[in-house]
Design a protein around this motif. Structure first.
Motif, PDB file in Angstrom:
ATOM      1  N   LEU A   1      53.972  14.018  -1.182  1.00 56.96           N
ATOM      2  CA  LEU A   1      53.666  14.217   0.237  1.00 56.96           C
ATOM      3  C   LEU A   1      53.521  12.845   0.854  1.00 56.96           C
ATOM      4  CD1 LEU A   1      50.815  16.828   0.036  1.00 56.96           C
ATOM      5  CD2 LEU A   1      52.755  17.007   1.563  1.00 56.96           C
ATOM      6  N   ARG A   2      54.328  12.579   1.879  1.00 53.71           N
ATOM      7  CA  ARG A   2      54.190  11.291   2.568  1.00 53.71           C
ATOM      8  C   ARG A   2      53.516  11.594   3.908  1.00 53.71           C
ATOM      9  NH1 ARG A   2      57.260   6.410   2.285  1.00 53.71           N
ATOM     10  NH2 ARG A   2      58.443   7.349   0.590  1.00 53.71           N
ATOM     11  N   LEU A   3      52.319  11.069   4.089  1.00 51.90           N
ATOM     12  CA  LEU A   3      51.555  11.384   5.310  1.00 51.90           C
ATOM     13  C   LEU A   3      51.136  10.097   6.011  1.00 51.90           C
ATOM     14  CD1 LEU A   3      49.337  14.126   3.696  1.00 51.90           C
ATOM     15  CD2 LEU A   3      51.085  14.522   5.435  1.00 51.90           C
ATOM     16  N   LYS A   4      50.908  10.230   7.315  1.00 42.05           N
ATOM     17  CA  LYS A   4      50.449   9.052   8.082  1.00 42.05           C
ATOM     18  C   LYS A   4      48.930   8.952   7.937  1.00 42.05           C
ATOM     19  CE  LYS A   4      52.812  10.328  11.819  1.00 42.05           C
ATOM     20  NZ  LYS A   4      53.192  10.404  13.213  1.00 42.05           N
ATOM     21  N   THR A   5      48.454   7.767   7.627  1.00 40.35           N
ATOM     22  CA  THR A   5      46.994   7.622   7.555  1.00 40.35           C
ATOM     23  C   THR A   5      46.476   7.345   8.962  1.00 40.35           C
ATOM     24  OG1 THR A   5      47.186   5.274   7.164  1.00 40.35           O
ATOM     25  CG2 THR A   5      47.065   6.660   5.222  1.00 40.35           C
TER      26      THR A   5
ATOM     27  N   PRO B   1      37.655   6.841   0.420  1.00 38.76           N
ATOM     28  CA  PRO B   1      38.361   8.021   0.941  1.00 38.76           C
ATOM     29  C   PRO B   1      39.527   7.617   1.855  1.00 38.76           C
ATOM     30  CG  PRO B   1      36.054   7.984   1.641  1.00 38.76           C
ATOM     31  CD  PRO B   1      36.294   6.709   0.927  1.00 38.76           C
ATOM     32  N   VAL B   2      40.547   8.429   1.812  1.00 41.63           N
ATOM     33  CA  VAL B   2      41.726   8.171   2.674  1.00 41.63           C
ATOM     34  C   VAL B   2      41.838   9.330   3.653  1.00 41.63           C
ATOM     35  CG1 VAL B   2      44.218   7.939   2.712  1.00 41.63           C
ATOM     36  CG2 VAL B   2      42.906   6.903   0.844  1.00 41.63           C
ATOM     37  N   ARG B   3      41.997   8.964   4.928  1.00 36.85           N
ATOM     38  CA  ARG B   3      42.156  10.026   5.929  1.00 36.85           C
ATOM     39  C   ARG B   3      43.584  10.019   6.453  1.00 36.85           C
ATOM     40  NH1 ARG B   3      37.798  12.408   8.433  1.00 36.85           N
ATOM     41  NH2 ARG B   3      35.832  11.910   7.416  1.00 36.85           N
ATOM     42  N   VAL B   4      44.130  11.198   6.549  1.00 37.73           N
ATOM     43  CA  VAL B   4      45.532  11.282   7.020  1.00 37.73           C
ATOM     44  C   VAL B   4      45.581  12.155   8.268  1.00 37.73           C
ATOM     45  CG1 VAL B   4      46.631  10.941   4.800  1.00 37.73           C
ATOM     46  CG2 VAL B   4      45.942  13.234   5.485  1.00 37.73           C
ATOM     47  N   VAL B   5      46.695  12.027   8.993  1.00 33.49           N
ATOM     48  CA  VAL B   5      46.904  12.846  10.191  1.00 33.49           C
ATOM     49  C   VAL B   5      47.361  14.213   9.717  1.00 33.49           C
ATOM     50  CG1 VAL B   5      48.183  13.099  12.329  1.00 33.49           C
ATOM     51  CG2 VAL B   5      47.577  10.819  11.512  1.00 33.49           C
TER      52      VAL B   5
ATOM     53  N   GLU C   1      49.895   0.435   4.247  1.00 34.51           N
ATOM     54  CA  GLU C   1      50.669   0.240   5.479  1.00 34.51           C
ATOM     55  C   GLU C   1      50.790   1.508   6.318  1.00 34.51           C
ATOM     56  OE1 GLU C   1      54.357  -1.484   4.364  1.00 34.51           O
ATOM     57  OE2 GLU C   1      53.403  -3.276   3.557  1.00 34.51           O
ATOM     58  N   GLY C   2      49.621   2.139   6.531  1.00 32.18           N
ATOM     59  CA  GLY C   2      49.612   3.303   7.433  1.00 32.18           C
ATOM     60  C   GLY C   2      50.177   4.562   6.830  1.00 32.18           C
ATOM     61  N   GLU C   3      50.489   4.522   5.534  1.00 30.36           N
ATOM     62  CA  GLU C   3      51.058   5.703   4.906  1.00 30.36           C
ATOM     63  C   GLU C   3      50.272   6.059   3.657  1.00 30.36           C
ATOM     64  OE1 GLU C   3      55.789   6.326   5.625  1.00 30.36           O
ATOM     65  OE2 GLU C   3      55.115   5.247   3.843  1.00 30.36           O
TER      66      GLU C   3
ATOM     67  N   ASP D   1      55.253  19.084  10.495  1.00 28.90           N
ATOM     68  CA  ASP D   1      54.392  19.190  11.683  1.00 28.90           C
ATOM     69  C   ASP D   1      53.395  18.039  11.728  1.00 28.90           C
ATOM     70  OD1 ASP D   1      55.609  21.429  12.536  1.00 28.90           O
ATOM     71  OD2 ASP D   1      54.027  22.846  11.922  1.00 28.90           O
ATOM     72  N   PHE D   2      52.959  17.595  10.536  1.00 29.70           N
ATOM     73  CA  PHE D   2      52.008  16.479  10.475  1.00 29.70           C
ATOM     74  C   PHE D   2      52.706  15.149  10.754  1.00 29.70           C
ATOM     75  CE2 PHE D   2      49.400  18.896   7.011  1.00 29.70           C
ATOM     76  CZ  PHE D   2      48.993  19.823   7.959  1.00 29.70           C
ATOM     77  N   GLY D   3      54.025  15.182  10.860  1.00 27.80           N
ATOM     78  CA  GLY D   3      54.771  13.938  11.063  1.00 27.80           C
ATOM     79  C   GLY D   3      55.052  13.262   9.740  1.00 27.80           C
ATOM     80  N   GLY D   4      54.935  14.010   8.666  1.00 27.57           N
ATOM     81  CA  GLY D   4      55.197  13.428   7.359  1.00 27.57           C
ATOM     82  C   GLY D   4      56.377  14.078   6.689  1.00 27.57           C
TER      83      GLY D   4
END
Ligand code: ADP
Length: 591
Positions: free
Chosen positions: A582-586, A470-474, A511-513, A560-563
């Motif tokens: 969608l590019r999101l920060k993990t 699983p991948v968790r994102v902000v 790499e955090g994304e 708003d999510f910073g993505g």
């Protein structure tokens, strides 16, 4: 009401304006008066010096004129012919001497030349043949005669008793055998002198002991007496035996040596300068025009006034410039403040509009969802109804197994309905506003579950390609679901009527994304529309089908999510489907 800048300027200008007004109203006249006074006192001093020097020249000139021929009576007094005549005045000798004297007097331009005996009787004279002949006249009472007899030489100015013509008498005694036998007298007139003085700038006059003018270049002043009261002291005080004579028309201005004379062209002012002629009781006076002094005073006054006015204006101009600078700065500050105020107001307006839009989009989504929910729940409800009806009939017939099956079906249908409402509950949960770790897997699963009916109805093949871990994102779970529902719904709409209908959801994390993509095989996006997809209200759908808000809201949420959320055509050109990424920060935490 004036603006603050205007008030500031008015206040800042108040002092310079007051100073300018004071300088113009007080400073200018004061400077003009001081300068005029100073210039006129300087000019008067100059004028006095000049007048005195000039008067000394006129004095010398007068003396030279009077003594021009002083030697003539002296020479004649020693002439043998004269003493012979006085010893024996024969008619022939008298006649001869008369003619001789006449010739000499004519040559000298003298009024008269005559010989008197010791008793004062005229024996021979140059005017022997005129109506006013002196011959035979006795002038023994004349001062010049007595002076000559007593002292050898006598001078006197007098009005001729016979001729009534004024003249200057020079007398020399004639001595024979140590005895005074008579005198030779020369009488000179002043015509020549007056003619010489006529063109001079000054008004000139010579007064005698009595203060009577007898030589002057102003003919109307001749035989006029000096005024009785003169505010200045004269070198020779008139003895006051001028009664009955006209007085000179001089108006003295106070206790000063200034005289006002009435002329043809108005009043004019003069400076009076007087000197006594040495050795006599005559006074020579000159009246010098004060016009140049007045002119000097005017020029100096005007120059001073102009200088003060210019200085005041220059100072005012400097003050104005300073004030203009202050005004400009204040205005700039004011306009900056105004700009900031407007920007703040516009931002507030935008926020309000955005809120309204969000609200509208929510309502639209609610509508869509309500329709979907109604559809989803109506079906199991209708099925439950028919299972229940069947169960009643089966129960009456005693077919208990079939009744159990029906009840089991009903229970399953109830479970399905519960699952639908569970998801709805999740959606209904208000966005908390706080970001946290959200599982992409569950967000995708929930979004697909929400749209399951629609996807099935449209016969869309769904391909989910997620990593095993699983991948968790902000993010915020409900809002991430909202975005995914929107993207998947759009993809389904885009594929309506297309031969191949395949939805692919992919996720790559590194790499955090996390890059979460939703791709379809729909019509794709027209080149011109790519840039405006995220603009609120941009839609290509029929009225009533789309508001054009979904992507813009999704875009805002992802930011708003910073993505970020981007759109592209799958093969780089329209016609082969679209892909939204969608590019999101993990959260750097894989569970
Ligand atoms: P709406 O769906 O109400 O039109 P959206 O903001 O969600 O509003 O979408 C805006 C427009 O973007 C759509 O009208 C459509 O033209 C285009 N669009 C969105 N998703 C896709 C897609 N997957 N394929 C092609 N066009 C799309």
């Amino acid at each position: 009401m004036p603006s603050p800048a205007g008030q500031l300027v008015a206040r800042a200008l108040e002092r310079p304006r007051r100073l300018l007004l004071t300088a113009l109203l007080l400073g200018v006249p004061l400077a003009a008066a001081l300068a005029a006074g100073w210039a006129s006192s300087l000019a008067i001093d100059d004028l006095k010096d000049g007048a005195r020097a000039q008067l000394a020249l006129y004095n010398a000139n007068l003396r030279a004129e009077l003594e021009r021929h002083a030697a003539v009576p002296l020479a004649l007094a020693q002439d043998a012919e004269v003493s012979a005549l006085l010893a024996n005045p024969t008619p022939a000798a008298v006649d001869r001497l008369n003619r001789k004297l006449q010739d000499i007097a004519r040559a000298l331009d003298a009024l008269a030349l005559y010989v008197m005996d010791a008793k004062g009787t005229t024996v021979a004279a140059s005017n022997w043949n005129s109506a006013t002949s002196f011959v035979g006249e006795n002038f023994s009472y004349r001062p010049y005669f007595r002076m000559a007899m007593d002292q050898g030489e006598g001078h006197h100015f007098a009005l001729g008793t016979t001729s009534l013509v004024p003249g200057y008498y020079t007398a020399n005694r004639v001595v024979a055998e140590n005895r005074t036998v008579g005198a030779v007298v020369l009488k000179l007139g002043f015509d020549r002198l007056e003619r010489a003085w006529a063109p001079s700038q000054e008004k000139l006059l010579v007064t005698d002991r009595d203060g009577v003018a007898f030589i002057t270049n102003v003919s109307s002043w001749r035989y006029h007496a000096l005024p009785r009261r003169i505010p200045i002291s004269l070198p020779i005080v008139p003895e006051g035996t001028s009664e009955g004579l006209d007085v000179l028309p001089w108006a003295f201005g106070g206790a000063s040596d200034r005289i006002a004379l009435e002329g043809k062209d108005g009043q004019r002012r003069y400076l009076l300068t007087s000197i006594a002629m040495p050795g006599g009781d005559w006074t020579l006076h000159s009246l010098t025009s004060l016009d140049p002094v007045t002119a000097h005073a005017w020029v100096a006054g005007l120059l001073a006034a102009a200088a003060v006015a210019m200085a005041a204006l220059a100072a005012y101009a400097v003050a104005l410039r300073r004030v203009a600078l202050v005004e400009r700065i204040t205005l700039q500050e004011e306009s900056r403040a105004e700009l900031e105020r407007r920007v703040a107001a516009a931002t507030a307006d935008l926020r309000a509009a955005e809120n309204e839009l969000t609200q509208a989009a929510k309502l639209a989504a609610l509508g869509q969802m309500s329709a979907g929910i109604a559809h989803e729940i109506n079906q199991p409800l209708a099925a439950m109804r028919s299972f229940a009806d069947n169960a009643v009939v089966l129960l009456e017939r005693g077919r208990m197994d079939a009744v159990r099956d029906n009840l089991t079906e009903i229970a399953e249908l109830t479970d399905r309905m519960a699952s639908i409402t569970r998801q709805l509950k999740g959606f209904a949960r208000r966005a908390s506003g706080t970001l946290g770790p959200v599982s992409v897997h569950s967000a995708v699963a929930q979004a697909l579950a929400l749209l399951e009916a629609k996807l099935r109805r449209e016969d869309i093949a769904v391909e989910v390609d997620l990593p095993d871990l699983p991948v968790r994102v902000v993010a915020e779970d409900v809002r991430l679901q909202q975005v995914l529902v929107n993207l998947i719904g759009n993809a389904a709409d885009a594929m309506r009527g297309c031969p191949v209908r395949r939805l692919r959801i992919g996720l790559v994390a590194a790499e955090g994304e996390a890059l979460l993509s939703v791709a379809d095989t729909g019509s794709g996006i027209a080149e011109a529309d790519l840039s405006r997809l995220f603009v609120p209200f941009f839609t290509t759908k029929e009225a009533g089908e789309g508001l054009g808000l979904g992507l813009s809201i999704s875009h805002g949420i992802v930011e708003d999510f910073g993505g970020s959320l981007t759109a592209a055509n799958r093969t780089g050109e329209p016609g082969h489907g679209a892909i939204f990424t969608l590019r999101l920060k993990t959260t750097e935490q894989t569970l």
